[in-house]
Design an enzyme around this catalytic site. Structure first.
Site, PDB file in Angstrom:
ATOM      1  N   ASP A 148      -0.485   4.968   0.762  1.00 12.77           N
ATOM      2  CA  ASP A 148      -1.235   5.246   1.832  1.00 12.77           C
ATOM      3  C   ASP A 148      -2.558   5.209   1.799  1.00 12.77           C
ATOM      4  O   ASP A 148      -3.482   5.679   0.808  1.00 12.77           O
ATOM      5  CB  ASP A 148      -0.225   6.835   2.926  1.00 12.77           C
ATOM      6  CG  ASP A 148       1.404   6.436   2.428  1.00 12.77           C
ATOM      7  OD1 ASP A 148       1.700   5.494   3.219  1.00 12.77           O
ATOM      8  OD2 ASP A 148       1.992   7.174   3.092  1.00 12.77           O
TER       9      ASP A 148
ATOM     10  N   ASP B 149       4.663   9.645   3.685  1.00 15.31           N
ATOM     11  CA  ASP B 149       4.675  10.846   4.486  1.00 15.31           C
ATOM     12  C   ASP B 149       6.022  10.770   5.719  1.00 15.31           C
ATOM     13  O   ASP B 149       6.244  11.928   5.955  1.00 15.31           O
ATOM     14  CB  ASP B 149       3.198  11.701   4.634  1.00 15.31           C
ATOM     15  CG  ASP B 149       2.255  10.438   5.060  1.00 15.31           C
ATOM     16  OD1 ASP B 149       3.232   9.487   6.101  1.00 15.31           O
ATOM     17  OD2 ASP B 149       1.334  10.910   5.440  1.00 15.31           O
TER      18      ASP B 149
ATOM     19  N   ASP C 139       9.494   6.475   6.023  1.00 16.14           N
ATOM     20  CA  ASP C 139       8.863   5.250   5.076  1.00 16.14           C
ATOM     21  C   ASP C 139       9.872   5.631   4.067  1.00 16.14           C
ATOM     22  O   ASP C 139       9.446   5.042   2.742  1.00 16.14           O
ATOM     23  CB  ASP C 139       7.385   6.534   4.274  1.00 16.14           C
ATOM     24  CG  ASP C 139       6.106   6.420   4.698  1.00 16.14           C
ATOM     25  OD1 ASP C 139       6.278   4.893   5.271  1.00 16.14           O
ATOM     26  OD2 ASP C 139       5.597   6.895   5.061  1.00 16.14           O
TER      27      ASP C 139
END
Length: 999
Positions: free
Chosen positions: A447, A744, A748
């Site tokens: 990310d 997070d 996901d």
């Protein structure tokens, strides 16, 4: 309630006044309750005094004064509500019973919970709630005791057979030689076996405690609650009945409760009901919230009604505690290797047993005086049985040494040690297999927000139409200011608590906090004012697919409704047909204006700003109010800066140098993604970015063949959805990559589960993401991801070192005993000696080699990948060379030792045993470096290794010089000691020379 001294002349309690009967009755009940509670306090104080063996000074007079006034800060809560009723209402989802109880708000009142401010954080009140309703904990199965590990160690088949042989040897030895001299052989084996069992049990006991500690830490999640009017994070174990819990997308619900307030709240109840459909939670039809379920959409506030074992989830959790000591893939591979070697060892042992028995019963073996040990018809039965038991012991001991029991132990020790060290390096391992798999990783999909960046958002740029706003000094038209005030106040999941003595306390996601701070500080907006004139009708919560959130509000005075949207700038701009300028004039957005506004967004993104836009429209008075998505008026743009983390560029470079590909997957637009990727070192500013940077929609529209062909070149994917992330992971795995993924959000979770190693974020990560991951990065930092990669490689490397070390010993011991038994009918290494060598290999060797810390050299080697064999060609080269050297030296000593040194049989056997042990000590140094010629590099940093080597040498001296009868050895002179050490030391130059041979 308070304690005070009084004189004997003072009345204990004042006379009752003239008050109504109901009030008097209530006061009497309160007095009774307070008296009982104070009695409990006295009892607990008395127990503390007795336990601490303290003597307190007694007082002549003590009175308990009970206050009826509610003004006391330490008063006890009445909490007149039944736990059983609360539990049944929520568990059975019984609306009728809930209505009979007066509804959610009446239950909140009964639990003395303020709907806005929550409960008090007073420790006495919290303790009282726990006393009445229980704590939010689940009973765990009792910990395994140390003796259970001892018992498990004794259940090993070879240990049992050895003990049987030892007992028989002990019995026949005492019968033949008397108790003074006959116990040595059998007793030595028993002591050696108990020593091996004890070391194994202590090791397993310690690592079990370590895993339990990690399990407790992984289950201690943080929950956001409202106490004393403040939103704050507390441990899930501190949640009490009456608590108001704040829920958002991705949270796991910590306790059973009732919906108080919120919008678009949906939960996944599959963990409780098995149904995959998401259930909508609201105040009218379904206000019931069950612990263990997960929030999939919206946000809300929930009143906790049951905790711990009073919840349905609590009953299940008490019986299905997650075990951390699962068998990892590497352990499974090692068990197969152990099994194969064990079969070879068993075959050799059976062959040795057969040869020794044949030689004994054919009269080809002789005792110390040179006489035949067995003469048919003349040798006593006791002597025969004693000799047979010794032969069986020797054969079984070969099996014990041949089976590399230390391999699984080495893996467990390595994993336990690395897990403990990784916790100090901000990474908590949830699944053991992730440690070793991370060492094989070839690609990391990361990310951007919070991982590569600090996740400390701040509005650094804002625009009204096409004009840049200059902070507080900018004059904004009243109409625009009012609309921005509505947009910020209602369309948010964050809160602002104004404190006159300090800066305002702002809670929420980093993006929400940045926008709220900008509104309060720069625009001087009071977020409470709009809430007095408008009411919130409908909310569409933010999600990662649409990347926007919307609200519908109604003015209380005339019921006029308005729509506000907030989200990714280019998406909001596409919904707008006009915009406000700073003076409050509404202007149409034609093609030229749209391009110009688009350029502003692109320029902001190129400066690595996250662009958020606000838009507004009035809904028609006739007809049902809906959240309009077209024909909106653009209110303004804000650019949020999230700086890169310090050291992230170095970490990215370290990964690239280690042969690991870094791919950044973000929801930001392509310009922001490029800017951040260049700043972090994932992209180079002068390279062609056409194939390296892609948007999620392009990637998902590729054919499967195109995706596979282009996947290796893609390094940045912007405007991606969770599905795009999952698709990329699947494609990478199809291409043969070992993939690690950071995430997070709850969206996901599919990618985290699909990846070979899922890495969730400990600070911003949702509980759904953490549950789907293998490792939790506690500081949300990409540098910690690289640390995990280093530790993963270190685990694999340490295990390979130990395999090389132990297989060398196994091969040497098997060959020596086999050849000696076949040729002379005797084994030079006795059962006790082999058990001692086994102890050196299994436990001391594992401790010494499995606890090497990661070095920078590990990050210069290519990744292991999926196909690399457990025993590499380099390892075969090293171990075969050392094993052949040991076999050659020890067989020379076996057949020519007496003549070379002019010693008797016992001294010769002691020389063989001593040389064999010191060969392992010196070879342990060789095993530290599989490829490097300098085996002493970094040795001073590993004190444990040096300590274990020192202990091994000291114990070996004791075995040879002082435990002669126990170990069946003879004392050696200085020259003989020097010869043993000198022969063993030659393994160092041999290891150095062998490493010149290409593998």
């Amino acid at each position: 309630m308070s304690l005070r001294y009084r004189n004997s002349s003072e009345p204990a309690v004042s006379d009752a006044e003239d008050i109504p009967m109901a009030k008097l009755q209530q006061r009497r009940w309160r007095s009774v309750f307070a008296t009982i509670y104070s009695a409990r306090i006295f009892v607990s104080l008395y127990k503390k005094v007795i336990n601490k063996k303290q003597i307190l000074r007694s007082l002549s007079y003590i009175a308990v004064e009970v206050h009826d006034s509610d003004s006391s800060g330490d008063r006890l809560l009445s909490l007149c509500v039944d736990q059983k009723t609360l539990t049944e209402v929520v568990r059975e989802k019984n609306l009728e019973t809930l209505s009979n109880l007066g509804g959610v708000r009446q239950i909140a009142a009964s639990l003395e919970t303020d709907e806005k401010d929550g409960i008090s954080s007073n420790k006495a009140d919290l303790a009282h709630r726990i006393d009445l309703f229980g704590a939010n904990r689940y009973p765990k199965p009792p910990n395994k005791s140390f003796f259970s590990f001892v018992f498990e160690a004794f259940k090993d088949t070879t240990i049992i057979i050895l003990l049987v042989c030892a007992v028989l040897s002990l019995g026949f030895g005492i019968k033949q030689h008397g108790i003074a001299d006959g116990w040595y052989d059998g007793g030595s084996i028993i002591i050696a076996v108990f020593l091996v069992v004890a070391v194994s049990a202590v090791s397993n006991f310690k690592q079990n405690r370590q895993f339990e500690k990690l399990s407790n830490e992984s289950s201690d999640i943080k929950v956001e609650v409202v106490r004393d009017g403040h939103r704050q994070f507390i441990s899930v174990f501190e949640v009490v009945v009456g608590e108001i819990v704040c829920l958002k997308i991705g949270d796991q619900i910590p306790a059973d409760g009732l919906f108080l307030d919120g919008h678009s709240l949906k939960v996944d109840e599959s963990s409780m009901t098995g149904e995959s459909d998401h259930v909508e939670i609201n105040g009218s039809n379904n206000p019931f919230v069950l612990s263990g379920t997960k929030v999939t959409n919206g946000f809300g506030f929930v009143l906790v009604t049951s905790v711990g074992m009073n919840t349905a989830w609590g009953e299940m959790m008490s019986s299905i505690n997650r075990e951390l000591d699962e068998e990892t893939p590497l352990q499974a591979r090692l068990n197969k290797l152990t099994s194969a070697i064990g079969k070879i060892g068993l075959a050799v042992a059976v062959l040795v047993l057969a040869v020794l028995l044949i030689r004994y019963f054919t009269g080809n073996t002789k005792d110390d005086k040179g006489n035949k040990e067995y003469i048919r018809g003349k040798t006593k039965f006791d002597s025969v049985m004693n000799s047979v038991v010794e032969i069986f012991s020797a054969a079984i001991t070969i099996v014990v040494v041949a089976i590399p029991e230390g391999l699984p132990l080495a893996v467990t020790l390595t994993l336990a040690y690395s897990m403990k060290q990784m916790m100090a390096d901000h990474a908590m391992v949830r699944k053991l297999s992730a440690c070793e798999t991370m060492g094989s990783a070839t690609t990391i999909c990361t990310d951007k927000t919070g991982t590569l960046t600090l996740n400390e958002m701040k509005v650094t740029e804002s625009w009204l139409g096409k004009e840049l706003m200059d902070g507080v000094s900018t004059v904004i038209a009243p109409i625009v200011h009012e609309l921005l005030q509505q947009a910020v106040a209602f369309n948010t999941t964050g809160t602002v608590y104004m404190n006159s003595q300090s800066l305002p306390e702002i809670s929420g996601s980093p993006t929400e906090k940045a926008i709220l701070s900008w509104a309060v500080s720069d625009l001087r907006i009071n977020l409470d004012d709009p809430k007095q004139d408008y009411e919130l009708i409908r909310v569409e919560a933010f999600n990662s697919d649409k990347k926007r959130s919307g609200i519908l509000i109604r003015r209380k005075s005339d019921s006029a409704t308005q729509v506000h949207w907030k989200g990714a700038a280019e998406m909001i701009l596409a919904m707008c047909s006009q915009y406000y300028d700073r003076s409050g004039t509404v202007k149409a957005i034609n093609d030229e204006e749209r391009i110009e506004l688009g350029k502003i967004i692109e320029n902001m993104a190129a400066k690595s700003l996250r662009c958020i836009a606000f838009a507004h429209t009035n809904t028609p008075e006739d007809g049902e109010p809906v959240l309009e998505e077209t024909g909106l008026t653009l209110l303004g743009l804000v650019g949020l800066k999230d700086p890169c983390r310090p050291g992230v560029k170095i970490a990215v470079e370290a990964c690239i140098n280690a042969g690991v590909n870094i791919k950044m997957i973000t929801g930001d637009n392509v310009f922001t993604a490029k800017a951040i990727a260049v700043e972090c070192g994932i992209l180079q500013p002068d390279e062609d970015l056409d194939e390296a940077v892609i948007e999620g929609v392009q990637f998902r529209n590729y054919s499967p063949e195109e995706r596979i062909a282009r996947i290796n070149k893609i390094r940045v994917m912007a405007r991606s959805s969770p599905f795009d992330k999952l698709l990329m992971v699947q494609c990478l795995k199809q291409n043969g990559h070992v993939v690690a993924v950071t995430g997070d959000g709850s969206n996901d979770a599919p990618a985290l589960k699909e990846a070979d190693i899922g890495l969730s974020m400990g600070i911003q990560g949702t509980e759904v993401a953490k549950e789907s991951s293998d490792i939790v990065i506690l500081d949300d930092n990409f540098t910690s991801v690289v640390t995990v990669l280093r530790w993963g490689r270190c685990v694999f490397n340490n295990i390979q070192k130990f395999i090389q070390f132990q297989l060398t010993v196994n091969i040497a011991a098997l060959v020596i005993n086999f050849i000696a038994a076949i040729s002379s009918g005797e084994v030079p290494l006795t059962a006790v000696q082999l058990l001692w060598v086994n102890l050196i290999m299994d436990t001391f060797g594992a401790l010494a080699l499995a606890t090497e810390r990661p070095t920078n050299d590990l990050m210069t080697m290519p990744p292991v990948g999926r196909s690399k064999p457990l025993i590499s060609n380099i390892m075969w080269r090293n171990l075969i060379a050392q094993a052949l050297y040991q076999v050659a030296v020890l067989l020379t000593l076996q057949f020519r030792g007496k003549a070379i040194f002019g010693v008797d049989e016992k001294v010769k056997n002691t020389l063989i045993f001593n040389t064999f042990v010191f060969c392992q000590v010196f070879n342990e140094f060789n095993a530290r470096k599989l490829e490097k010629k300098n085996i002493f590099q970094g040795l001073h940093k590993n004190r444990l290794f040096l300590g274990i080597i020192a202990i091994t040498i000291i114990l070996q001296v004791v075995m040879v010089e002082f435990l002669k009868r126990f170990a069946d050895t003879q004392r050696l002179n200085w020259g003989q000691w020097g010869t043993c050490i000198g022969i063993a030391a030659l393994s160092w130059p041999l290891g150095w020379l062998v490493k010149f041979i290409p593998a």
